[in-house]
Design a protein around this motif. Sequence first.
Motif, PDB file in Angstrom:
ATOM      1  N   ASN A 197       0.795  -1.236   0.000  1.00 34.95           N
ATOM      2  CA  ASN A 197       0.000   0.000   0.000  1.00 34.95           C
ATOM      3  C   ASN A 197       0.823   1.281   0.000  1.00 34.95           C
ATOM      4  OD1 ASN A 197      -2.425  -1.409  -0.082  1.00 34.95           O
ATOM      5  ND2 ASN A 197      -2.632  -1.434   2.132  1.00 34.95           N
ATOM      6  N   GLN A 198       2.095   1.211  -0.345  1.00 36.45           N
ATOM      7  CA  GLN A 198       2.881   2.432  -0.444  1.00 36.45           C
ATOM      8  C   GLN A 198       2.727   3.038  -1.833  1.00 36.45           C
ATOM      9  OE1 GLN A 198       6.992   1.646   0.932  1.00 36.45           O
ATOM     10  NE2 GLN A 198       6.537   3.168   2.502  1.00 36.45           N
ATOM     11  N   SER A 199       2.577   4.336  -1.854  1.00 27.51           N
ATOM     12  CA  SER A 199       2.547   5.080  -3.107  1.00 27.51           C
ATOM     13  C   SER A 199       3.929   5.700  -3.312  1.00 27.51           C
ATOM     14  CB  SER A 199       1.483   6.175  -3.053  1.00 27.51           C
ATOM     15  OG  SER A 199       1.884   7.196  -2.152  1.00 27.51           O
ATOM     16  N   ASP A 235       4.412   8.307  -0.774  1.00 24.60           N
ATOM     17  CA  ASP A 235       4.798   7.764   0.539  1.00 24.60           C
ATOM     18  C   ASP A 235       6.304   7.537   0.600  1.00 24.60           C
ATOM     19  OD1 ASP A 235       2.120   7.604   1.408  1.00 24.60           O
ATOM     20  OD2 ASP A 235       1.908   5.548   0.693  1.00 24.60           O
ATOM     21  N   THR A 268       1.965   4.300   4.460  1.00 20.67           N
ATOM     22  CA  THR A 268       1.335   3.405   3.486  1.00 20.67           C
ATOM     23  C   THR A 268      -0.080   3.910   3.237  1.00 20.67           C
ATOM     24  OG1 THR A 268       0.647   1.924   5.259  1.00 20.67           O
ATOM     25  CG2 THR A 268       2.694   1.370   4.149  1.00 20.67           C
ATOM     26  N   GLU A 294       0.927   1.841  -9.781  1.00 21.03           N
ATOM     27  CA  GLU A 294       0.727   1.163  -8.501  1.00 21.03           C
ATOM     28  C   GLU A 294       2.009   0.397  -8.182  1.00 21.03           C
ATOM     29  OE1 GLU A 294      -2.185  -2.211  -6.603  1.00 21.03           O
ATOM     30  OE2 GLU A 294      -3.003  -0.833  -8.097  1.00 21.03           O
ATOM     31  N   GLY A 348      -1.642   4.106   0.224  1.00 24.93           N
ATOM     32  CA  GLY A 348      -2.266   3.644  -1.015  1.00 24.93           C
ATOM     33  C   GLY A 348      -3.657   3.101  -0.762  1.00 24.93           C
ATOM     34  N   THR A 362       1.856   7.710 -11.352  1.00 22.76           N
ATOM     35  CA  THR A 362       0.606   7.085 -10.913  1.00 22.76           C
ATOM     36  C   THR A 362       0.646   5.561 -10.923  1.00 22.76           C
ATOM     37  OG1 THR A 362      -0.268   7.246 -13.160  1.00 22.76           O
ATOM     38  CG2 THR A 362      -0.795   9.053 -11.642  1.00 22.76           C
TER      39      THR A 362
END
Length: 92
Positions: free
Chosen positions: A9-11, A14, A69, A40, A71, A38
């Motif tokens: 869930n890290q972008s 992040d 995290t 994922e 995302g 952008t």
Amino acid sequence: MEKYKVLENQSLFDVSTQLTGNAETAFLLAVANNISLTDELIPGQELTPVAVQNKGIADYYSSKALKPTTGITGDDLELARIFDNPFDDSFN
């Protein structure tokens, strides 16, 4: 510089904030790793870090072992739909 392994869930924002102390370096991080801003990120994906921009913030994240995290996953999308329904005037 050592590679960074992405967490679940890290972008890119992040990772950028955690490593450089500045979310704006996400753009530089994307270019350095030949990915889109952008895209994922995949847990375990290795990224080449870029130079620290705000040492105070980067050091704070490091000293507190903070690993953002933020995302949004499929499960989170349902929560994000709170405002999909039109409002009515029930309380007027």
